[in-house]
Structures are given as C-alpha cells and as structure tokens.
Design a protein around this motif. Sequence first.
Motif, PDB file in Angstrom:
ATOM      1  N   ASN A 116       0.824  -1.206   0.000  1.00 37.15           N
ATOM      2  CA  ASN A 116       0.000   0.000   0.000  1.00 37.15           C
ATOM      3  C   ASN A 116       0.858   1.256   0.000  1.00 37.15           C
ATOM      4  O   ASN A 116       0.476   2.269  -0.584  1.00 37.15           O
ATOM      5  CB  ASN A 116      -0.966   0.011   1.183  1.00 37.15           C
ATOM      6  CG  ASN A 116      -2.315  -0.567   0.815  1.00 37.15           C
ATOM      7  OD1 ASN A 116      -2.595  -0.862  -0.337  1.00 37.15           O
ATOM      8  ND2 ASN A 116      -3.162  -0.739   1.812  1.00 37.15           N
ATOM      9  N   LEU A 119       1.661   1.816  -3.549  1.00 39.77           N
ATOM     10  CA  LEU A 119       0.494   2.314  -4.279  1.00 39.77           C
ATOM     11  C   LEU A 119       0.186   3.768  -3.922  1.00 39.77           C
ATOM     12  O   LEU A 119      -0.198   4.559  -4.784  1.00 39.77           O
ATOM     13  CB  LEU A 119      -0.723   1.425  -4.006  1.00 39.77           C
ATOM     14  CG  LEU A 119      -0.636   0.034  -4.636  1.00 39.77           C
ATOM     15  CD1 LEU A 119      -1.695  -0.886  -4.062  1.00 39.77           C
ATOM     16  CD2 LEU A 119      -0.754   0.127  -6.148  1.00 39.77           C
ATOM     17  N   PHE A 120       0.375   4.126  -2.666  1.00 38.79           N
ATOM     18  CA  PHE A 120       0.180   5.517  -2.257  1.00 38.79           C
ATOM     19  C   PHE A 120       1.219   6.411  -2.923  1.00 38.79           C
ATOM     20  O   PHE A 120       0.911   7.510  -3.386  1.00 38.79           O
ATOM     21  CB  PHE A 120       0.238   5.628  -0.731  1.00 38.79           C
ATOM     22  CG  PHE A 120      -0.156   6.973  -0.198  1.00 38.79           C
ATOM     23  CD1 PHE A 120      -1.451   7.433  -0.336  1.00 38.79           C
ATOM     24  CD2 PHE A 120       0.760   7.771   0.446  1.00 38.79           C
ATOM     25  CE1 PHE A 120      -1.830   8.678   0.165  1.00 38.79           C
ATOM     26  CE2 PHE A 120       0.404   9.008   0.945  1.00 38.79           C
ATOM     27  CZ  PHE A 120      -0.899   9.472   0.812  1.00 38.79           C
ATOM     28  N   SER A 123       0.178   7.052  -6.368  1.00 38.21           N
ATOM     29  CA  SER A 123      -0.893   8.045  -6.379  1.00 38.21           C
ATOM     30  C   SER A 123      -0.336   9.458  -6.311  1.00 38.21           C
ATOM     31  O   SER A 123      -0.812  10.358  -7.010  1.00 38.21           O
ATOM     32  CB  SER A 123      -1.852   7.833  -5.203  1.00 38.21           C
ATOM     33  OG  SER A 123      -2.525   6.621  -5.310  1.00 38.21           O
ATOM     34  N   ILE A 124       0.662   9.659  -5.466  1.00 33.26           N
ATOM     35  CA  ILE A 124       1.287  10.980  -5.351  1.00 33.26           C
ATOM     36  C   ILE A 124       1.977  11.353  -6.662  1.00 33.26           C
ATOM     37  O   ILE A 124       1.807  12.452  -7.180  1.00 33.26           O
ATOM     38  CB  ILE A 124       2.286  11.016  -4.177  1.00 33.26           C
ATOM     39  CG1 ILE A 124       1.543  10.881  -2.840  1.00 33.26           C
ATOM     40  CG2 ILE A 124       3.111  12.297  -4.203  1.00 33.26           C
ATOM     41  CD1 ILE A 124       2.452  10.663  -1.642  1.00 33.26           C
ATOM     42  N   ALA A 126       1.358  10.274  -9.582  1.00 27.50           N
ATOM     43  CA  ALA A 126       0.387  10.382 -10.667  1.00 27.50           C
ATOM     44  C   ALA A 126      -0.268  11.760 -10.727  1.00 27.50           C
ATOM     45  O   ALA A 126      -0.862  12.115 -11.753  1.00 27.50           O
ATOM     46  CB  ALA A 126      -0.683   9.307 -10.524  1.00 27.50           C
ATOM     47  N   LEU A 127      -0.137  12.548  -9.693  1.00 29.99           N
ATOM     48  CA  LEU A 127      -0.705  13.898  -9.705  1.00 29.99           C
ATOM     49  C   LEU A 127      -0.128  14.741 -10.836  1.00 29.99           C
ATOM     50  O   LEU A 127      -0.810  15.619 -11.367  1.00 29.99           O
ATOM     51  CB  LEU A 127      -0.444  14.601  -8.365  1.00 29.99           C
ATOM     52  CG  LEU A 127      -1.217  14.068  -7.175  1.00 29.99           C
ATOM     53  CD1 LEU A 127      -0.695  14.696  -5.883  1.00 29.99           C
ATOM     54  CD2 LEU A 127      -2.709  14.330  -7.342  1.00 29.99           C
ATOM     55  N   LYS A 133      -1.060   8.127 -14.051  1.00 38.40           N
ATOM     56  CA  LYS A 133      -2.448   8.199 -13.592  1.00 38.40           C
ATOM     57  C   LYS A 133      -3.310   7.185 -14.340  1.00 38.40           C
ATOM     58  O   LYS A 133      -4.157   6.516 -13.744  1.00 38.40           O
ATOM     59  CB  LYS A 133      -3.013   9.600 -13.777  1.00 38.40           C
ATOM     60  CG  LYS A 133      -4.412   9.743 -13.221  1.00 38.40           C
ATOM     61  CD  LYS A 133      -4.876  11.166 -13.237  1.00 38.40           C
ATOM     62  CE  LYS A 133      -6.235  11.271 -12.561  1.00 38.40           C
ATOM     63  NZ  LYS A 133      -6.646  12.646 -12.360  1.00 38.40           N
ATOM     64  N   LEU A 136      -2.672   3.776 -13.003  1.00 39.63           N
ATOM     65  CA  LEU A 136      -3.305   3.621 -11.693  1.00 39.63           C
ATOM     66  C   LEU A 136      -4.808   3.403 -11.850  1.00 39.63           C
ATOM     67  O   LEU A 136      -5.388   2.536 -11.174  1.00 39.63           O
ATOM     68  CB  LEU A 136      -3.011   4.842 -10.819  1.00 39.63           C
ATOM     69  CG  LEU A 136      -3.481   4.771  -9.377  1.00 39.63           C
ATOM     70  CD1 LEU A 136      -2.865   3.581  -8.641  1.00 39.63           C
ATOM     71  CD2 LEU A 136      -3.129   6.072  -8.649  1.00 39.63           C
ATOM     72  N   LEU A 137      -5.429   4.143 -12.758  1.00 39.00           N
ATOM     73  CA  LEU A 137      -6.853   3.945 -13.016  1.00 39.00           C
ATOM     74  C   LEU A 137      -7.126   2.533 -13.535  1.00 39.00           C
ATOM     75  O   LEU A 137      -8.084   1.881 -13.126  1.00 39.00           O
ATOM     76  CB  LEU A 137      -7.369   4.986 -14.007  1.00 39.00           C
ATOM     77  CG  LEU A 137      -7.503   6.407 -13.464  1.00 39.00           C
ATOM     78  CD1 LEU A 137      -7.760   7.389 -14.608  1.00 39.00           C
ATOM     79  CD2 LEU A 137      -8.605   6.477 -12.425  1.00 39.00           C
ATOM     80  N   ARG A 140      -6.866   0.114 -10.656  1.00 38.28           N
ATOM     81  CA  ARG A 140      -8.056   0.178  -9.807  1.00 38.28           C
ATOM     82  C   ARG A 140      -9.235  -0.533 -10.465  1.00 38.28           C
ATOM     83  O   ARG A 140     -10.016  -1.210  -9.795  1.00 38.28           O
ATOM     84  CB  ARG A 140      -8.416   1.630  -9.497  1.00 38.28           C
ATOM     85  CG  ARG A 140      -7.389   2.359  -8.645  1.00 38.28           C
ATOM     86  CD  ARG A 140      -7.637   2.124  -7.170  1.00 38.28           C
ATOM     87  NE  ARG A 140      -6.648   2.743  -6.330  1.00 38.28           N
ATOM     88  CZ  ARG A 140      -6.765   3.927  -5.751  1.00 38.28           C
ATOM     89  NH1 ARG A 140      -7.841   4.652  -5.941  1.00 38.28           N
ATOM     90  NH2 ARG A 140      -5.797   4.376  -4.982  1.00 38.28           N
TER      91      ARG A 140
END
Length: 152
Positions: A116, A119-120, A123-124, A126-127, A133, A136-137, A140
């Motif tokens: 995790n 993955l976090f 996410s950061i 991917a901003l 991004k 990541l989509l 998900r």
Amino acid sequence: MAILVGSETDLSHARAAAEVLAQFEVPCEVYVLSAHRSPTETIQFARDAERNGFSLVIAMAGKAAHLPGVVAANTTLPVIGVPLSASLNGLDALLSVVQMPTGVPVACMAIDGAKNAALFAVSILALNNADLKQKLLSYRESLKKGSGKKDL
C-alpha cells in the motif's frame, strides 16, 4: 523514489514495495539505513534526497521505528512510513510512526503495509504524470473484477 529499511532483515518488505512500483514502471532504489545504528548517514541521506533526484521516500522500520520520522525531520519530501511487525505485533512501530509531532508529518500505512505504501506513492506521483495516472486507473479497475456477488 527511495525505499529505506532499518535493517537487512526488513528487505523482504522493501522487495514487496519495489515489485508494486515495477508494475507501474516507477524506478526505485533500496537502502538499509538505521535511525539508531547509522544516524549520521540516515540524516545525510534525507538532507540530500531531493538533490539526488528522489521525489519521495518510503521508510520502513520495526520496534521503535524512528526511521520515518528522522527522515521526515530532515527533508521536505513526502515520507511514507511503514511500521513493521518486528515486535509486539507491530503495535510499537505503528505508534512510533503515526504519532509524529505537528510540523513533521509522515503518512502512515498499516503494519507491514509495504504494498500500500508503494500504491500511495504511485498516487502521489500520478498527480503530475498523466501516463502514471492512467496506469493507476487501470489497476483500480482491475481490482473491481475480483469484487461483487459470486455464485457458490
């Protein structure tokens, strides 16, 4: 991205995070640095991390688990802390990571939550990265395939 562990015995957790990052084609480097056994090197690493091209740090440690906090105190980069279950089922490490004082934040994952943390971190990152991004989509969306009502 840098992944730090407090001891060589924690490298399996670093590998778990690195494998997730590899799925997203996010390069990382793994270091063994201890807030207690090599504090000078740890502090220097944190102070130089941004200059050395790192955009964030995942720091994993068990027991007293000061590694994430020491790193966060010496860099403005985001630090993701992963408490490890080295003793007391990881509760001691969890409390060390989650109870950071105001002004020195550390994002805290679950005990042994290396995947995790990765993955976090994605996410950061991917901003500011449209390709990441999208990956990541897609990831998900793939999680949804394993959920929902199942016939027995």
